[in-house]
Design a protein around this motif. Structure first.
Motif, mmCIF file in Angstrom:
data_model
loop_
_atom_site.group_PDB
_atom_site.id
_atom_site.type_symbol
_atom_site.label_atom_id
_atom_site.label_comp_id
_atom_site.label_asym_id
_atom_site.label_seq_id
_atom_site.Cartn_x
_atom_site.Cartn_y
_atom_site.Cartn_z
ATOM 1 N N GLN A 31 73.188 64.530 11.008
ATOM 2 C CA GLN A 31 72.348 64.160 9.870
ATOM 3 C C GLN A 31 70.877 64.170 10.253
ATOM 4 O OE1 GLN A 31 73.542 60.706 7.532
ATOM 5 N NE2 GLN A 31 71.409 60.201 7.131
ATOM 6 N N PHE A 32 70.548 63.611 11.422
ATOM 7 C CA PHE A 32 69.157 63.579 11.870
ATOM 8 C C PHE A 32 68.608 64.988 12.084
ATOM 9 C CE2 PHE A 32 68.871 59.015 13.776
ATOM 10 C CZ PHE A 32 69.021 58.492 12.505
ATOM 11 N N VAL A 33 69.419 65.880 12.625
ATOM 12 C CA VAL A 33 68.975 67.264 12.810
ATOM 13 C C VAL A 33 68.749 67.916 11.448
ATOM 14 C CG1 VAL A 33 69.668 69.557 13.616
ATOM 15 C CG2 VAL A 33 69.961 67.570 15.109
ATOM 16 N N ASP A 34 69.693 67.714 10.529
ATOM 17 C CA ASP A 34 69.560 68.289 9.182
ATOM 18 C C ASP A 34 68.321 67.771 8.457
ATOM 19 O OD1 ASP A 34 71.883 69.736 9.562
ATOM 20 O OD2 ASP A 34 73.150 68.367 8.384
ATOM 21 N N GLU A 35 67.989 66.495 8.675
ATOM 22 C CA GLU A 35 66.818 65.894 8.030
ATOM 23 C C GLU A 35 65.509 66.281 8.706
ATOM 24 O OE1 GLU A 35 67.621 61.708 8.131
ATOM 25 O OE2 GLU A 35 69.011 61.796 6.439
ATOM 26 N N GLY A 36 65.591 66.965 9.855
ATOM 27 C CA GLY A 36 64.389 67.377 10.571
ATOM 28 C C GLY A 36 63.767 66.304 11.428
ATOM 29 N N GLN A 37 64.525 65.294 11.812
ATOM 30 C CA GLN A 37 63.980 64.213 12.627
ATOM 31 C C GLN A 37 63.642 64.670 14.047
ATOM 32 O OE1 GLN A 37 64.893 60.298 12.305
ATOM 33 N NE2 GLN A 37 65.558 60.369 10.190
ATOM 34 N N PHE A 38 64.169 65.805 14.443
ATOM 35 C CA PHE A 38 63.860 66.351 15.770
ATOM 36 C C PHE A 38 62.955 67.577 15.640
ATOM 37 C CE2 PHE A 38 67.989 64.225 16.251
ATOM 38 C CZ PHE A 38 67.641 63.305 17.233
ATOM 39 N N GLY A 39 62.287 67.690 14.513
ATOM 40 C CA GLY A 39 61.403 68.823 14.271
ATOM 41 C C GLY A 39 62.158 69.953 13.579
ATOM 42 N N ASP A 40 61.410 70.998 13.287
ATOM 43 C CA ASP A 40 62.011 72.173 12.660
ATOM 44 C C ASP A 40 62.740 72.993 13.702
ATOM 45 O OD1 ASP A 40 61.110 71.587 10.114
ATOM 46 O OD2 ASP A 40 59.194 72.604 10.430
ATOM 47 N N ILE A 41 64.003 73.209 13.473
ATOM 48 C CA ILE A 41 64.828 73.989 14.390
ATOM 49 C C ILE A 41 65.214 75.268 13.663
ATOM 50 C CG2 ILE A 41 66.973 74.056 15.713
ATOM 51 C CD1 ILE A 41 66.768 70.959 15.838
ATOM 52 N N PRO A 42 64.849 76.397 14.207
ATOM 53 C CA PRO A 42 65.200 77.663 13.547
ATOM 54 C C PRO A 42 66.717 77.762 13.355
ATOM 55 C CG PRO A 42 63.692 78.047 15.364
ATOM 56 C CD PRO A 42 64.102 76.610 15.434
ATOM 57 N N GLU A 43 67.109 78.357 12.250
ATOM 58 C CA GLU A 43 68.520 78.451 11.898
ATOM 59 C C GLU A 43 69.332 79.157 12.972
ATOM 60 O OE1 GLU A 43 71.116 80.276 8.274
ATOM 61 O OE2 GLU A 43 69.169 79.388 7.772
ATOM 62 N N ARG A 44 68.748 80.151 13.612
ATOM 63 C CA ARG A 44 69.492 80.908 14.624
ATOM 64 C C ARG A 44 69.779 80.085 15.885
ATOM 65 N NH1 ARG A 44 64.192 82.432 15.001
ATOM 66 N NH2 ARG A 44 63.324 82.495 17.093
ATOM 67 N N LEU A 45 69.059 78.975 16.075
ATOM 68 C CA LEU A 45 69.272 78.130 17.259
ATOM 69 C C LEU A 45 70.180 76.921 16.973
ATOM 70 C CD1 LEU A 45 65.702 78.075 18.804
ATOM 71 C CD2 LEU A 45 67.632 79.520 19.435
ATOM 72 N N GLN A 46 70.481 76.659 15.713
ATOM 73 C CA GLN A 46 71.249 75.466 15.379
ATOM 74 C C GLN A 46 72.662 75.481 15.952
ATOM 75 O OE1 GLN A 46 71.051 74.318 11.302
ATOM 76 N NE2 GLN A 46 68.839 74.046 11.350
ATOM 77 N N PHE A 47 73.196 76.669 16.241
ATOM 78 C CA PHE A 47 74.541 76.744 16.830
ATOM 79 C C PHE A 47 74.551 76.320 18.295
ATOM 80 C CE2 PHE A 47 74.542 79.873 13.360
ATOM 81 C CZ PHE A 47 75.541 79.323 12.586
ATOM 82 N N TYR A 48 73.384 76.199 18.915
ATOM 83 C CA TYR A 48 73.283 75.854 20.335
ATOM 84 C C TYR A 48 72.923 74.382 20.564
ATOM 85 C CZ TYR A 48 73.374 80.887 20.713
ATOM 86 O OH TYR A 48 73.739 82.197 20.616
ATOM 87 N N ILE A 49 72.829 73.638 19.504
ATOM 88 C CA ILE A 49 72.473 72.222 19.635
ATOM 89 C C ILE A 49 73.683 71.443 20.138
ATOM 90 C CG2 ILE A 49 71.779 70.155 18.374
ATOM 91 C CD1 ILE A 49 70.264 71.994 16.448
ATOM 92 N N ASP A 50 73.442 70.617 21.145
ATOM 93 C CA ASP A 50 74.500 69.781 21.709
ATOM 94 C C ASP A 50 74.499 68.430 20.979
ATOM 95 O OD1 ASP A 50 76.319 68.381 23.183
ATOM 96 O OD2 ASP A 50 75.410 68.821 25.138
ATOM 97 N N TYR A 51 75.252 68.358 19.879
ATOM 98 C CA TYR A 51 75.286 67.138 19.066
ATOM 99 C C TYR A 51 75.909 65.968 19.826
ATOM 100 C CZ TYR A 51 73.915 69.917 15.033
ATOM 101 O OH TYR A 51 73.230 70.724 14.166
ATOM 102 N N ASP A 52 76.812 66.268 20.744
ATOM 103 C CA ASP A 52 77.417 65.186 21.539
ATOM 104 C C ASP A 52 76.376 64.528 22.439
ATOM 105 O OD1 ASP A 52 80.052 65.399 20.529
ATOM 106 O OD2 ASP A 52 80.421 67.135 21.823
#
Length: 191
Positions: free
Chosen positions: A145-166
């Motif tokens: 949710q925090f990533v979707d809301e942009g709380q960690f800044g703007d993350i390009p869509e192509r990089l969102q698959f590499y985010i370590d949510y854990d």
């Protein structure tokens, strides 16, 4: 449902129903005087009437009771546990349980039961306490949710698959906690 209870040779008939469509609160006033029989009640008027006329087996007036929460909605059960019921605060509890929205009850339970706020700080206005509450099942969902809301800044869509949510969830667990109130999982942060 009817119940007949025997206590110290006295038969006590109680009438109550826990199968009604509209759930009401049910309490038991247990006298500290062991020669007296307690009573069930569901309103402060009912409590006052029964408590003022109760006498022990020797005819003496009974004045002190332990108040036990017996039945009600799940959120009211959690509220009663955090409230710490007694003769001194049962009227305020019944008023809060009947008038507060579930959100206010949840805020009270978290503030007093989890965050360490004092009853007096929260009881008059649960919205006054600074607590963030999220209706989510896990820290990982909070991270997403925090990533979707942009709380960690703007993350390009192509990089969102590499985010370590854990990993983000583990970091969030330093400031946020998980709990379950009335069957609902919540994540909160005490300010």
């Amino acid at each position: 449902m009817r119940g007949v209870f025997l206590f110290e040779g006295f038969a006590v008939l109680t009438l109550f129903s826990s199968c009604e469509a509209d759930m009401t609160l049910l309490f038991y006033a247990q006298p500290y005087d062991i020669s007296a029989v307690g009573f069930y009640f569901n309103s402060i008027e009912d409590y006052d009437k029964k408590a003022s006329s109760l006498k022990n087996r020797y005819g003496d007036k009974v004045e002190e009771f332990e108040i036990q929460y017996i039945d009600g909605e799940d959120i009211d059960t959690a509220l009663a546990a955090a409230w710490g019921l007694s003769q001194c605060n049962i009227a305020a509890f019944i008023e809060a349980a009947n008038e507060w929205e579930d959100e206010h009850k949840t805020r009270y339970v978290i503030a007093v039961g989890e965050c360490g706020y004092d009853h007096d700080q929260v009881a008059t206005n649960p919205d006054r306490v600074d607590i963030d509450i999220y209706h989510l099942d896990s820290m990982k969902e909070l991270a997403e949710q925090f990533v979707d809301e942009g709380q960690f800044g703007d993350i390009p869509e192509r990089l969102q698959f590499y985010i370590d949510y854990d990993a983000i969830a583990r970091d969030l667990a330093v400031d946020y906690s998980e709990t379950e109130i009335a069957g609902q999982r919540l994540i909160y942060r005490c300010a």
